[in-house]
Design an enzyme around this catalytic site. Structure first.
Site, PDB file in Angstrom:
ATOM      1  N   HIS A 159       0.874  -1.188   0.000  1.00 35.50           N
ATOM      2  CA  HIS A 159       0.000   0.000   0.000  1.00 35.50           C
ATOM      3  C   HIS A 159       0.905   1.230   0.000  1.00 35.50           C
ATOM      4  O   HIS A 159       1.555   1.516  -0.998  1.00 35.50           O
ATOM      5  CB  HIS A 159      -0.916  -0.100   1.224  1.00 35.50           C
ATOM      6  CG  HIS A 159      -2.077   0.835   1.252  1.00 35.50           C
ATOM      7  ND1 HIS A 159      -2.432   1.652   0.211  1.00 35.50           N
ATOM      8  CD2 HIS A 159      -2.999   1.095   2.243  1.00 35.50           C
ATOM      9  CE1 HIS A 159      -3.509   2.353   0.545  1.00 35.50           C
ATOM     10  NE2 HIS A 159      -3.862   2.038   1.777  1.00 35.50           N
ATOM     11  N   HIS A 198      -2.246  -2.600  -9.906  1.00 34.16           N
ATOM     12  CA  HIS A 198      -3.173  -1.984  -8.954  1.00 34.16           C
ATOM     13  C   HIS A 198      -4.423  -2.833  -8.884  1.00 34.16           C
ATOM     14  O   HIS A 198      -4.845  -3.397  -9.893  1.00 34.16           O
ATOM     15  CB  HIS A 198      -3.536  -0.561  -9.416  1.00 34.16           C
ATOM     16  CG  HIS A 198      -4.103   0.273  -8.325  1.00 34.16           C
ATOM     17  ND1 HIS A 198      -5.441   0.242  -8.005  1.00 34.16           N
ATOM     18  CD2 HIS A 198      -3.512   1.128  -7.465  1.00 34.16           C
ATOM     19  CE1 HIS A 198      -5.644   1.065  -6.988  1.00 34.16           C
ATOM     20  NE2 HIS A 198      -4.503   1.611  -6.637  1.00 34.16           N
ATOM     21  N   ASP A 211       2.890   5.307  -7.283  1.00 34.67           N
ATOM     22  CA  ASP A 211       4.143   5.213  -6.543  1.00 34.67           C
ATOM     23  C   ASP A 211       5.366   5.055  -7.423  1.00 34.67           C
ATOM     24  O   ASP A 211       6.489   5.141  -6.931  1.00 34.67           O
ATOM     25  CB  ASP A 211       4.086   4.020  -5.574  1.00 34.67           C
ATOM     26  CG  ASP A 211       3.136   4.309  -4.447  1.00 34.67           C
ATOM     27  OD1 ASP A 211       3.193   5.433  -3.925  1.00 34.67           O
ATOM     28  OD2 ASP A 211       2.332   3.436  -4.105  1.00 34.67           O
TER      29      ASP A 211
HETATM   30  N1  CMC Z   1       4.861  -7.343 -10.673  1.00 29.88           N
HETATM   31  C1  CMC Z   1       4.708  -8.575 -11.241  1.00 29.88           C
HETATM   32  N2  CMC Z   1       3.543  -9.234 -11.287  1.00 29.88           N
HETATM   33  C2  CMC Z   1       2.476  -8.626 -10.742  1.00 29.88           C
HETATM   34  C3  CMC Z   1       2.554  -7.371 -10.149  1.00 29.88           C
HETATM   35  C4  CMC Z   1       3.802  -6.727 -10.134  1.00 29.88           C
HETATM   36  N3  CMC Z   1       3.930  -5.513  -9.569  1.00 29.88           N
HETATM   37  N4  CMC Z   1       1.339  -7.004  -9.685  1.00 29.88           N
HETATM   38  C5  CMC Z   1       0.512  -8.025  -9.982  1.00 29.88           C
HETATM   39  N5  CMC Z   1       1.202  -9.008 -10.630  1.00 29.88           N
HETATM   40  C6  CMC Z   1       0.635 -10.258 -11.167  1.00 29.88           C
HETATM   41  C7  CMC Z   1       0.353 -11.251 -10.058  1.00 29.88           C
HETATM   42  O1  CMC Z   1       1.468 -12.072  -9.813  1.00 29.88           O
HETATM   43  C8  CMC Z   1      -0.819 -11.993 -10.636  1.00 29.88           C
HETATM   44  O2  CMC Z   1      -0.326 -12.880 -11.603  1.00 29.88           O
HETATM   45  P1  CMC Z   1      -1.063 -14.329 -11.823  1.00 29.88           P
HETATM   46  O3  CMC Z   1      -2.441 -13.980 -12.309  1.00 29.88           O
HETATM   47  O4  CMC Z   1      -0.216 -15.021 -12.823  1.00 29.88           O
HETATM   48  O5  CMC Z   1      -1.066 -14.997 -10.477  1.00 29.88           O
HETATM   49  C9  CMC Z   1      -1.612 -10.928 -11.386  1.00 29.88           C
HETATM   50  O6  CMC Z   1      -0.623  -9.923 -11.755  1.00 29.88           O
HETATM   51  C10 CMC Z   1      -2.708 -10.281 -10.551  1.00 29.88           C
HETATM   52  O7  CMC Z   1      -2.110  -9.768  -9.356  1.00 29.88           O
HETATM   53  P2  CMC Z   1      -2.797  -9.791  -7.927  1.00 29.88           P
HETATM   54  O8  CMC Z   1      -1.750  -9.884  -6.873  1.00 29.88           O
HETATM   55  O9  CMC Z   1      -3.899 -10.802  -7.916  1.00 29.88           O
HETATM   56  O10 CMC Z   1      -3.447  -8.354  -7.919  1.00 29.88           O
HETATM   57  P3  CMC Z   1      -3.956  -7.576  -6.639  1.00 29.88           P
HETATM   58  O11 CMC Z   1      -5.052  -6.703  -7.108  1.00 29.88           O
HETATM   59  O12 CMC Z   1      -4.258  -8.513  -5.527  1.00 29.88           O
HETATM   60  O13 CMC Z   1      -2.669  -6.716  -6.197  1.00 29.88           O
HETATM   61  C11 CMC Z   1      -1.140  -4.938  -5.938  1.00 29.88           C
HETATM   62  C12 CMC Z   1      -2.528  -5.359  -6.449  1.00 29.88           C
HETATM   63  C13 CMC Z   1      -1.021  -3.408  -6.037  1.00 29.88           C
HETATM   64  C14 CMC Z   1      -0.992  -5.305  -4.450  1.00 29.88           C
HETATM   65  C15 CMC Z   1      -0.070  -5.636  -6.808  1.00 29.88           C
HETATM   66  O14 CMC Z   1      -0.198  -5.241  -8.159  1.00 29.88           O
HETATM   67  C16 CMC Z   1       1.352  -5.357  -6.315  1.00 29.88           C
HETATM   68  O15 CMC Z   1       1.832  -6.038  -5.405  1.00 29.88           O
HETATM   69  N6  CMC Z   1       2.041  -4.305  -6.887  1.00 29.88           N
HETATM   70  C17 CMC Z   1       3.327  -3.936  -6.410  1.00 29.88           C
HETATM   71  C18 CMC Z   1       3.190  -3.085  -5.150  1.00 29.88           C
HETATM   72  C19 CMC Z   1       2.681  -1.692  -5.440  1.00 29.88           C
HETATM   73  O16 CMC Z   1       3.142  -1.018  -6.355  1.00 29.88           O
HETATM   74  N7  CMC Z   1       1.745  -1.207  -4.590  1.00 29.88           N
HETATM   75  C20 CMC Z   1       1.190   0.138  -4.700  1.00 29.88           C
HETATM   76  C21 CMC Z   1      -0.247   0.137  -5.074  1.00 29.88           C
HETATM   77  S1  CMC Z   1      -0.772   1.776  -5.556  1.00 29.88           S
HETATM   78  C22 CMC Z   1      -0.722   2.684  -4.124  1.00 29.88           C
HETATM   79  C23 CMC Z   1      -1.894   2.429  -3.254  1.00 29.88           C
HETATM   80  O17 CMC Z   1      -3.038   2.608  -3.708  1.00 29.88           O
HETATM   81  O18 CMC Z   1      -1.658   2.079  -2.092  1.00 29.88           O
END
Ligand code: CMC
Length: 424
Positions: free
Chosen positions: A261, A302, A360
Site C-alpha cells: 500500500h 493496482h 508510486d
Molecule cells: N509485478 C509482477 N507481477 C504482478 C505485479 C507486479 N507488480 N502485480 C501483480 N502481478 C501479477 C500477479 O502475480 C498476478 O499474476 P497471476 O495472475 O499469474 O497470479 C496478477 O498480476 C494479478 O495480481 P494480484 O496480486 O492478484 O493483484 P492484486 O489486485 O491482488 O494486487 C497490488 C494489487 C497493487 C498489491 C499488486 O499489483 C502489487 O503487489 N504491486 C506492487 C506493489 C505496489 O506497487 N503497490 C502500490 C499500489 S498503488 C498505491 C496504493 O493505492 O496504495
C-alpha cells in the site's frame, strides 16, 4: 432485482442498487437470513458502503473526486481546496476558501505536551511508528470535542488533523536528526510550511523554493483520496465501532505502512537500487514473471486500475519539473525507471495482466530529489491521505451505520471434546 438459486431451492431475490456512475451493486444482506454468506477474499467484488466522495473507473484509468477529474484538480486546484471539496462535496467560493485556509492555519499548532511523545522514541525509530503512536495520542488532548454525533466536533477534528499532520510528520524527521522542533510560519502555504519544517536548520533560515512547494502540494493532492482502499477501509471499520477519530486515523496509518500500500514508493527505489544498472532490467523482469519467485515490479499493478493510473501521469510530469528545477540532468534512477516502464509495458506478461505504473512508480524519485529520506516517503503519503480518511469517517458517522463485522468460511476442526494434557 437479481435472483440466486442454490441447490435447486427456491430462488432468493436480491435487490440491485443503482450507482450514479459505474457498476450497480447486488445487495446480498438478505443471504444471512437464508443461511449463506458470500465469499470474497480481498473484497475484490464487495462494496462495503455507499459513498459520494470518490469514483474510480479502473478500466478507463479515471479518478474523480466529487465528480472532478484528478488531472484538472492537479493542474488548476491545490491541496487545501481539495480537502475542502472532499469534506464538503463542493468546491469552495473564494470567501469559503479563505475561511477554510484560515481555519487550518488556526489549528496549526501542537500542544507542548505532545512534543514529549516524540522524545520518548529512539532516534532511529521508523517515523511511521512515531506517526501511529502520536496521532492516536491526539485523542488525549481533545476530550471536549470527541462527541462523534456532533457535526461541529467532527468538523473541528477534520480541520485539526489536516492542520497537524504535516507538523507531526516534520517533527518525526527532526526528532530522528536531533533537531529542535519548529512551528509553521504564517507567511508560508501548506506545502511550503512542510518543506520549511522539514529542512530549516537549527540555527538558520531555509528559503522555500516555490517550484518544489508547488510539486509537494501536488504530491499531497494526488494522494488525497482513493475510495475504499485498505487504509480507508481500515479507518471506516475502526470508526464503525464508535471509536474516536484519532484512534481510527492511527489505524489507517498502520494499514498504510505496508509495502503493498503506502510503502510502495520506498520499495520502488529499493528495487531500482537492487536492479543496479539498465543491463540487469531484463533479469528482474524475468524474475517478476516467475510464479515461484516472490519478486514483483514495485510501483506496477493496482487492484482497481487495469490501465495507466491517472495519478502516475501527473506524477511523471511533476518528476520532470522537479528534476529540471533542481538541474538534475540525466538522473540515472529516472532513466532506469523509464526504461523499466518501457520494457514492462511491451512485455506480454504485463500486457495480459493489465499491469501499468501506479502513483508510486515516480513519486519516490521526486521525493528523493527534493531530499526527503526514504523512510519518510510513507509519512508524506499519510499527510496527503489524511483528508480522504477523515472525509470517509465523517461521511460514515454522519448517518446511521452498522458495526463492520465480516463473516468467514470456516474450515477448521468440527466439534470435539477436550483432551486432558496427559492424554495428548
Ligand atoms: N509485478 C509482477 N507481477 C504482478 C505485479 C507486479 N507488480 N502485480 C501483480 N502481478 C501479477 C500477479 O502475480 C498476478 O499474476 P497471476 O495472475 O499469474 O497470479 C496478477 O498480476 C494479478 O495480481 P494480484 O496480486 O492478484 O493483484 P492484486 O489486485 O491482488 O494486487 C497490488 C494489487 C497493487 C498489491 C499488486 O499489483 C502489487 O503487489 N504491486 C506492487 C506493489 C505496489 O506497487 N503497490 C502500490 C499500489 S498503488 C498505491 C496504493 O493505492 O496504495
Amino acid at each position: 432485482m437479481a435472483s440466486l438459486t442454490v441447490d435447486s431451492k427456491d430462488p432468493i431475490e436480491l435487490p440491485v442498487h443503482a450507482a450514479s456512475v459505474g457498476p450497480d451493486v447486488i445487495d446480498v444482506s438478505e443471504l444471512t437470513n437464508q443461511g449463506y454468506f458470500t465469499y470474497d477474499p480481498g473484497f475484490v467484488s464487495t462494496a462495503s458502503c455507499n459513498s459520494n466522495i470518490t469514483y474510480i473507473d479502473g478500466d478507463e484509468g479515471i479518478l474523480l473526486h466529487c465528480g472532478y477529474p484528478i488531472e484538472q484538480l492537479a493542474e488548476r486546484s491545490d491541496f487545501l481546496e481539495l480537502c475542502y471539496l472532499l469534506l464538503n462535496g463542493e468546491l469552495p467560493s473564494a470567501t469559503e476558501k479563505d475561511d477554510f485556509v484560515g481555519e487550518i492555519r488556526r489549528h496549526s499548532k501542537v500542544d507542548d505536551q505532545l512534543r514529549n511523545f516524540f522524545t520518548g522514541f529512539r532516534r532511529d525509530a521508523h517515523p511511521m511508528a512515531m506517526m501511529c503512536g502520536v496521532v492516536g495520542a491526539l485523542a488525549a488532548f481533545y476530550h471536549n470535542s470527541l462527541d462523534i454525533t456532533d457535526a461541529s466536533h467532527r468538523r473541528d477534528t477534520a480541520h485539526r488533523l489536516i492542520a497537524k499532520m504535516p507538523i507531526l510528520a516534520a517533527m518525526s524527521r527532526r526528532h530522528a536528526l536531533g533537531l529542535p522542533f519548529i512551528d509553521p510560519r504564517d507567511d508560508l502555504g501548506y506545502a511550503g510550511n512542510f518543506l520549511h519544517m522539514m529542512f530549516a536548520p537549527a540555527d538558520g533560515d531555509y528559503e522555500v523554493n516555490p517550484v518544489l512547494a508547488r510539486a509537494f502540494d501536488r504530491i499531497f493532492l494526488l494522494h488525497a483520496d482513493h475510495e475504499q482502499n485498505a487504509s480507508t477501509s481500515t479507518v471506516r471499520l475502526a470508526g464503525s465501532t464508535g471509536a474516536n477519530p484519532y484512534a481510527c486515523i492511527a489505524a489507517g496509518i498502520a494499514a498504510l505502512w505496508g509495502p503493498a500500500h503506502g510503502g510502495a514508493n520506498e520499495a520502488v527505489l529499493n528495487m531500482l537500487a537492487e536492479i543496479g544498472t539498465p543491463e540487469n532490467i531484463g533479469k528482474f523482469v524475468k524474475r517478476a514473471k516467475d510464479p515461484d519467485d516472490p519478486f514483483r515490479i514495485m510501483g506496477f499493478g493496482h487492484r482497481v486500475y487495469k490501465n495507466y493510473d491517472p495519478r502516475a501521469r501527473v506524477m511523471q510530469q511533476t518528476c520532470r519539473e522537479v528534476l529540471d528545477e533542481l538541474g538534475v540532468e540525466n538522473d540515472p534512477t529516472l532513466q532506469m525507471a523509464q526504461q523499466l516502464e518501457r520494457i514492462a509495458l511491451e512485455d506480454e506478461y504485463f500486457v495480459d495482466r493489465r499491469l501499468y505504473p501506479n502513483v508510486d512508480f515516480y513519486s519516490g524519485i521526486i521525493l528523493r530529489a527534493i531530499g526527503i529520506p526514504e523512510d519518510m516517503f510513507t509519512v508524506i503519503f499519510t499527510t496527503g491521505r489524511t483528508p480522504g480518511w477523515i472525509a470517509h469517517w465523517c461521511e460514515m458517522v454522519a448517518v446511521p451505520y452498522k458495526i463492520g463485522r465480516p463473516r468467514q468460511l470456516y474450515t477448521g476442526a468440527s466439534r470435539r471434546d477436550f483432551v486432558p494434557i496427559e492424554k495428548r
